[in-house]
Design an enzyme around this catalytic site. Structure first.
Site, short mmCIF file in Angstrom:
data_model
loop_
_atom_site.label_atom_id
_atom_site.label_comp_id
_atom_site.label_asym_id
_atom_site.label_seq_id
_atom_site.Cartn_x
_atom_site.Cartn_y
_atom_site.Cartn_z
N ASN A 196 -7.00 1.67 -0.12
CA ASN A 196 -7.82 2.35 0.89
C ASN A 196 -8.66 1.32 1.64
OD1 ASN A 196 -7.08 4.83 -0.54
ND2 ASN A 196 -8.46 4.04 -2.10
N HIS B 214 -3.10 -8.29 -3.92
CA HIS B 214 -2.16 -7.30 -3.36
C HIS B 214 -2.91 -6.27 -2.50
CE1 HIS B 214 1.49 -4.55 -3.95
NE2 HIS B 214 0.58 -3.72 -3.48
N GLU B 215 -3.95 -5.69 -3.06
CA GLU B 215 -4.68 -4.65 -2.31
C GLU B 215 -5.39 -5.24 -1.11
OE1 GLU B 215 -3.62 -1.94 -3.14
OE2 GLU B 215 -2.93 -2.47 -5.15
ZN LIG Z 1 0.80 -1.96 -2.47
#
Ligand SMILES: [Zn+2]
Ligand SMILES: *[C@@H]1O[C@H](CO)[C@@H](O)[C@H](O)[C@H]1NC(C)=O
Ligand SMILES: *[C@@H]1O[C@H](CO)[C@@H](O)[C@H](O)[C@H]1NC(C)=O
Ligand SMILES: *[C@@H]1O[C@H](CO)[C@@H](O)[C@H](O)[C@H]1NC(C)=O
Ligand SMILES: *[C@@H]1O[C@H](CO)[C@@H](O)[C@H](O)[C@H]1NC(C)=O
Length: 958
Positions: free
Chosen positions: A311, A343-344
């Site tokens: 998010n 990654h995020e």
């Molecule tokens: Zn992902």
């Protein structure tokens, strides 16, 4: 988003099984990727501009399950229409009013809902009289006012609820969100597709001591009744998030906070320390393209379905993927925490700033996020060798998954919720990440970085498809290296628009090499179509006299066959695919394999780079598995491992040995296989790997640690090999390490220790560990114990444990239930134990796990090693009403049949090699050499089984 995979071993097994199901447990549930007949796509005649949402969450006490909402959506009509279609799900609409913005007139409307597509169609009430408006007019804006109430479910999707016990043992509720791919519609009516970007202004009603966070900071004009958040940039619905909780936070800068429940907040320190550096690393990589949001919050959510979620400005995680305590988590976990954050964070640009046009371009999110896991974290944690780890952790598993006939192209059209969900898989993540890395190497890193920046700049606050990426790369390539111009789009289509990848075969004749390409399949079953598939391959190679630094393309290969000059003398080897930057496998003629094997056995073997040693092992063992290369050649190659001290090649070898281990179980070759693998020296390195995932722990420390555990002393001395079960006193002392807090047991050793103790212990040991699990405040430790609890070989304890996974929601969270089953069947004796339980309790398992029951059936079937087991399993499948899982069960039977067939074909060849019978033209180890490295079979069999799968469990992956 990052899906939680239950355990590395399970993922591995699923990838390695020659099954037609898609490769990983939680990434995919359904393999139904075909387009459906129902039209799930929203019409494009109306688009949302702005959402104003006011929410009142967690209404009831003490067991809150509903929320209410008020929403005003400003929409713009693109083409005149009689109705406006948007989504909602599990919401009750109380009132809807539509106002035409320019005239401020209220219109009378009717509305209809479709439970399958979640379409909510609002149309004008034409019965309202002569002069009533009949259509929504083009270029006009309308306001849709909606009053509604919704449901906080427990299933971890939408605006769901989660709970935990505070330090006084009181249950504390929180409400949090998980919207990707299509669950925002459960929190507020919306145009729930990634291309319908809009701005969002969110307010959350204040209550008690609950605090709220969302994508944006709280506005300055905070009032006493609401948390009002600043308006977001233009963004898709699936990236909206809000969390209402009593969480506490840690921060080192004003704009970067990590949140967790109060009792665990001090475990957030590592994430607070590493997070800002990771964001900076990505900015640097993107040539200083700044993080677009004003702040970043990371949140540890006690109940969370995926592994983590990107998010925008508010990333969410499972506790064990963000909270770290060095005494309660392994080195591997620490690495995972950093790489998952990377990654995020990469998604903040790839996905959030530039979103995919539709889910068929999911890989533009997940491929880049997977790439940056390793390549951004490597810029911060420089000692972990993540660039090399990428090859063995991401690229090689992707090669395994993509070698099945049922694989799909990276760019794959999907529409129904099930098919969308099913592409969150190894192809969209690891294969796409690997193909992106290949592109970097053929374009050069310099062009790649400029191209990425151009791509993001040109598509920011908008959407993209793959052509936008290639266009940007082409422009930079032409600007920087006009002499090297390559048609990126045409090259890349051969990798993204067809399933599979090529096997490149290189044979030599005189001073010429003949190179051919053909799709590589583990179960060759060719149709003309696959035979003619071609890829545009950036070939790289080096020779015995060359080095492994230069990864620029030496030769493009477009056709099915090609001749080049032999790059070195006939008595010297060559290797294709330098640093395995290309997404393909390579086979050679016998002469080159033989030269390579000899060289690997010589003292010079380290001149071949670690990654290429891993590549040779992984390619050879998979080629043998597919029947393309003789097993004797592949196994000869592995004998050099006796000398290997590097983690990278060992990682590949162990992955591939897992397959042999499973397939050979129960055959005559099995005892030999284990003995051969288990020289003490080999064991040493297996254990070395347990500790040194990221090479954090030095070998010296390792030897010291292994001394701590009596039953593993063999590592250090051949003569002192004792086993816990042989000596009750030692068994007790092993577990005493965990009883007695004054004796420190490194978390890296806990898995092996607990598991060994349980395998040879009984109820007492099991209960001891269960209590430790229940009382632990560390999610990382809990997950380690949850896996170890499956190590017992006592059917009654297993039954009790599996029953808890279904019934005991207080102690085993829904998110963890599936790992209980896999902990049991990943255990060497677990097939029978888990299968007995499943037969006796199928109905309750099915109702508790829902669609997850298919993965359990598939996982258990993957363990079938003998005809008797297969017969028993087939009887179960035929006699039981399996409902939704019937299809998965049928495929599981099929793949078990194939596995047995495989053992028939290859078992005897492997057996004769293990016995030292001459089967190959390749020089073999002399019998004396082999036996001096072996332990007595009985000793090794026990050790092997208790250790190998523990190792695999230790590597819990993202
Ligand atoms: Zn992902
Ligand atoms: C939402 O789903 C829950 C659980 O299935 C159900 O109890 C509830 O009635 C549903 N609410 C609405 C408004 O559909
Ligand atoms: C339109 O509806 C809104 C909301 O109910 C109301 O406040 C407003 O007065 C109405 N306008 C007209 C012109 O009726
Ligand atoms: C932590 O965050 C708060 C609130 O944003 C801020 O006032 C404080 O200065 C931050 N602490 C540090 C060390 O930057
Ligand atoms: C790397 O290989 C390419 C292609 O063979 C060659 O053109 C280039 O000069 C090499 N680069 C270096 C630094 O050796």
């Amino acid at each position: 988003m990052l899906w939680e995979t239950v355990t590395f071993a399970v993922v591995l097994l699923q990838i390695l099984m020659t099954t037609s199901t898609l490769p990983s447990l939680e990434k995919t549930v359904s393999s139904d990727i075909t387009a459906s007949e129902i039209d799930y796509r929203l019409p494009t005649n109306v688009k949302p501009i702005h959402y104003k949402i006011i929410l009142n969450p967690l209404i009831e006490e003490p067991d809150p399950s509903t929320f209410t909402g008020e929403e005003i959506i400003t929409v713009k009509v693109i083409e005149e229409t009689e109705s406006i279609t948007l989504h909602y799900n599990n919401i009750t609409i109380h009132d809807v009013i539509i106002t035409r913005a320019s005239t401020e007139t209220n219109l009378t409307v009717n509305h209809n809902y479709d439970t399958v597509t979640h379409f909510w169609v609002i149309s004008l009430d034409t019965s309202a009289g002569e002069d009533a408006e009949r259509t929504f007019k083009a270029n006009e804006e309308y306001l849709i006012l909606i009053q509604y109430s919704g449901h906080h479910q427990d299933d971890m999707y939408g605006f769901y609820r989660s709970s935990y016990k505070d330090t006084e043992g009181k249950t504390v509720w929180l409400a949090t969100t998980q919207f990707e791919p299509g669950h925002a519609r459960r929190a507020f009516p919306c145009f729930d597709e990634p291309a319908f970007k809009a701005t969002f202004e969110i307010s959350i009603q204040k209550k008690r001591n609950l605090h709220a966070i969302s994508n944006m900071p709280i506005k300055n004009d905070e009032n006493e009744h609401y948390y009002n958040f600043e308006t977001t940039p233009v963004m898709p619905t699936y990236l909206i998030a809000f969390i209402v909780s009593e969480f506490k936070s840690l921060n080192k800068t004003e704009n970067f906070h990590v949140w967790a429940r109060e009792g665990a907040i001090e475990q957030a320190q590592y994430s607070v320390d590493v997070g800002p550096s990771l964001l900076n690393a990505i900015e640097d990589f993107l040539l200083d393209l700044k993080y677009p949001m004003p702040k970043m919050d990371e949140v540890a959510v006690p109940d969370f379905s995926a592994g983590a979620m990107e998010n925008w400005g508010l990333t969410t995680y499972r506790e064990r993927i963000i909270l770290y305590d060095k005494d309660h988590a392994t080195a591997a976990t620490k690495q995972q925490i950093a790489t998952v954050a990377a990654h995020e964070f990469a998604h903040q640009w790839f996905g959030d700033l530039v979103s995919p046009e539709w889910w068929n371009y999911l890989w533009l999110n997940e491929g880049f996020a997977t790439y940056f896991e390793s390549f951004a974290t490597d810029m911060v944690e420089t000692a972990w060798r993540l660039k090399e780890q990428f090859v063995v952790r991401d690229l090689q598993p992707a090669l395994a998954a993509d070698a099945l006939l049922t694989s799909h192209p990276i760019t794959q059209y999907v529409d129904s919720p099930n098919s969308i969900r099913s592409i969150f898989d190894t192809i969209s993540y690891e294969k796409a990440g690997s193909v992106i890395r290949m592109m970097e190497h053929f374009l050069t890193t310099e062009v790649f970085k400029k191209g990425l920046r151009r791509y993001l700049e040109s598509r920011k606050y908008s959407n993209a498809n793959e052509e936008h990426l290639y266009d940007a790369m082409n422009k930079e390539f032409q600007a920087t290296k006009p002499e090297l111009y390559a048609d990126v789009s045409n090259i890349m289509h051969t990798w993204t628009r067809q399933a599979g990848y090529p096997l490149v075969t290189v044979t030599s004749e005189g001073n010429q090499l003949t190179i051919t390409q053909k799709r590589f399949l583990l179960m060759p079953s060719s149709t003309p179509e696959e035979d003619s598939a071609l890829w545009t391959i950036p070939l790289t190679y080096t020779t015995q006299d060359g080095d492994f630094h230069n990864t620029s393309t030496k030769q493009w290969m477009k056709s099915s066959s090609l001749k080049i000059g032999r790059p070195t003398e006939e008595n010297k080897w060559f290797i294709f695919n330098v640093q395995q930057t290309g997404f393909y496998r390579v086979n050679y003629d016998e002469n080159n394999w033989s030269l390579l094997i000899r060289y690997l056995r010589s003292d010079n073997y380290e001149k071949i780079s670690a990654v290429n040693r891993a590549q040779l092992l992984d390619d050879a063992l998979n080629l043998a598995r597919a029947g393309v290369l003789k097993y004797s050649t592949a196994l000869e190659l592995t004998t050099y491992l006796i000398k290997e001290e590097d983690y990278i090649p060992w990682y590949s070898a162990l992955n591939d040995f897992t397959f042999l281990n499973l397939r050979l179980t129960g055959t005559d070759a099995y005892p030999l296989f284990k003995v051969k693998q288990l020289s003490c020296r080999l064991l040493y390195f297996i254990i070395f790997i347990i500790f040194s995932t990221a090479l954090i722990i030095s070998k010296k420390e390792l030897i010291f640690s292994t001394y701590e555990i009596g039953c593993l002393k063999c590592v250090h001395s051949h003569h002192d090999l004792k086993f816990c079960h042989r000596n009750n006193a030692e068994r007790k002392s092993t577990i005493a390490y965990s009883h007695n807090d004054s004796t420190y047991l490194s978390p890296n050793l806990q898995s092996v220790t607990y598991c060994t103790a349980l395998r040879h212990g009984g109820k007492e040991e099991w209960n001891f560990l269960w209590n430790k699990y229940v009382s632990s405040n560390y999610a990382t430790e809990q997950s380690l114990i949850l896996t170890a609890l499956g190590c017992t070989t006592d059917q009654a304890l297993i039954d009790g444990y599996l029953t808890k996974s279904i019934e005991d929601r207080v102690n085993i969270r829904r998110q963890d239930a599936a790992s209980v089953f896999s902990a049991v069947y990943s255990n060497p004796d677990g097939f029978q134990l888990a299968f007995n339980f499943l037969q006796a309790n199928y109905d309750s398992v099915a109702s508790s796990y829902g669609t997850g029951v298919s993965s359990i059936i598939t996982g258990i079937a993957g363990r079938i090693a003998t005809q008797e087991q297969l017969d028993e399993f087939r009887k179960f499948v035929e006699n039981k009403e399996l409902g939704a899982a019937a299809e998965a069960a049928r495929r599981a039977v099929e793949s078990a049949e194939q596995n047995l067939e495989w053992s028939k074909i290859h078992g005897s060849e492997i057996e004769s090699w293990l016995k030292g019978e001459p089967t190959s033209t390749v020089p073999s180890t002399t019998p004396g050499e082999a036996s001096s490295l072996s332990l007595s079979p009985a000793v090794c069999v026990t050790l092997f089984t208790s250790i190998l799968y523990q190792i695999l469990n230790t590597f819990k992956m993202k």
